[in-house]
Design a protein around this motif. Structure first.
Motif, PDB file in Angstrom:
ATOM      1  N   TRP A 131       0.810  -1.217   0.000  1.00 49.44           N
ATOM      2  CA  TRP A 131       0.000   0.000   0.000  1.00 49.44           C
ATOM      3  C   TRP A 131       0.843   1.266   0.000  1.00 49.44           C
ATOM      4  N   SER A 170      -4.173  -8.622  -0.662  1.00 43.11           N
ATOM      5  CA  SER A 170      -3.642  -8.249   0.645  1.00 43.11           C
ATOM      6  C   SER A 170      -4.013  -9.311   1.673  1.00 43.11           C
ATOM      7  N   ARG A 216      -2.713  -6.195   8.564  1.00 41.74           N
ATOM      8  CA  ARG A 216      -3.165  -4.870   8.991  1.00 41.74           C
ATOM      9  C   ARG A 216      -4.503  -4.985   9.719  1.00 41.74           C
ATOM     10  N   LEU A 259      -6.437  -0.541   7.588  1.00 38.72           N
ATOM     11  CA  LEU A 259      -6.510  -0.878   6.166  1.00 38.72           C
ATOM     12  C   LEU A 259      -7.537  -0.005   5.448  1.00 38.72           C
ATOM     13  N   GLN A 308      -5.959   3.385   4.922  1.00 37.65           N
ATOM     14  CA  GLN A 308      -4.904   3.345   3.914  1.00 37.65           C
ATOM     15  C   GLN A 308      -5.477   3.270   2.507  1.00 37.65           C
ATOM     16  N   GLN A 341     -12.817  -8.632   8.713  1.00 36.97           N
ATOM     17  CA  GLN A 341     -12.143  -7.513   8.046  1.00 36.97           C
ATOM     18  C   GLN A 341     -12.979  -6.980   6.885  1.00 36.97           C
TER      19      GLN A 341
END
Length: 308
Positions: A56, A76, A81, A86, A89, A132
């Motif tokens: 990233w 990813s 992260r 994340l 980012q 996530q």
């Protein structure tokens, strides 16, 4: 041309930022739709010099150093992260690029790189990935001025302002994997694209039927999901050039022909047409020799026109 061709690289094998910028600019100039990179911190064979680059951070630089090409990860690792970080980012890189970012997210699989850099690597990671995806998409999707909260087994988010917002209304999310039920269901719940990474060619069609069933079960239409595949690229103007490119990446010509977009120009075009007939609409061409920009030029100049 209906088949979307993208360039996909493995910088952990040994590539500086400038190496990646050169191939990203070639990708853009030659008319491929996207430059994608893996998200790894350790070489898989070889010395990996000059060493890994963070995906990233790299994509943030490319966001400013390119103009039109789309940028993303395939994929990813959810172990690298926290999802709140994340989300920040990726949204920031999307802003920096003017809305050209896509996020591929997976469970992570390479235990050695976690050990090498002190990153926890739990045995069970599917739940981490699921949460996530819920957190990242939830933060991005929260209307400005409202807050986002999440209470799960792995993550707790409390009254987040859910900022910053991406430049795009929705950053495309890519999910892939070979799981029979859980992964397709997860993709149907969160993803805009389902990717088959280096599949056996004859398994592609049956796998598409699985994801189409998952979409139906989730109440989504089959045309709401982009279906893609990632395959190694090794093409030559003639047999000698193909053999040279195979040797440069340490692969056998016969194996590449069986598993990749490989061989002569005519053979590569035939493989891509076969993928499209099987139901694939996007192909990530894995470029392992990142110094060989003539390789990309050959595909753009000789292979791609045969797909029109």
């Amino acid at each position: 041309m209906s088949l979307d061709l993208r360039i996909f690289t493995e910088p952990q094998q040994g590539a500086s930022y400038d190496d990646q910028l050169a191939i990203a600019k070639a990708t853009e100039e030659l008319g491929f739709s996207a430059f994608f990179r893996s998200d790894h911190y350790l070489a898989m064979g070889g010395d990996g010099l000059p060493g890994p680059t963070d995906s990233w951070i790299t994509l943030a630089g490319l966001a400013r150093d390119t103009e039109t090409v789309r940028l993303g990860t395939l994929v990813s690792s959810a172990t690298f992260r926290h999802p709140g970080v994340l989300a920040i980012q990726v949204a920031q890189v999307d802003q920096m690029s003017g809305g050209r970012v896509e996020l591929g997210l997976g469970t992570g699989w390479f235990g050695a790189e976690h050990a090498a850099y002190g990153i926890p690597f739990p045995d069970k990671r599917f739940g981490i990935l699921e949460e996530q995806l819920a957190v990242v998409t939830g933060l991005w999707g929260t209307p400005q001025g409202e807050t986002f909260s999440h209470s799960g087994k792995h993550y707790t988010i409390t009254d987040s302002p859910a900022l910053p917002k991406p430049a795009q209304d929705r950053i495309p999310v890519i999910v892939g994997g070979a799981g029979a039920k859980r992964t397709p269901a997860l993709a149907a719940r969160f993803a805009d694209e389902y990717n088959q990474g280096f599949p056996e060619i004859d398994s592609i069609g049956p796998r598409i039927k699985v994801i189409e069933q998952a979409l139906s079960d989730a109440g989504r239409s089959t045309d709401s999901m982009v279906l893609s595949a990632a395959l190694v690229l090794a093409v030559g103007q003639d047999e000698a050039e193909f053999t040279r490119r195979a040797a440069a990446i340490g692969r056998e010509p016969a194996e590449l022909r069986e598993h990749g977009v490989a061989g002569t120009v005519a053979e590569a075009a035939e493989r891509l047409r076969d993928l499209e007939k099987a139901g694939i609409s996007r192909v990530y061409l894995q470029v392992l020799d990142m110094q060989d920009l003539d390789h990309l030029d050959l595909v753009a100049r000789e292979v791609r026109p045969q797909l029109d």
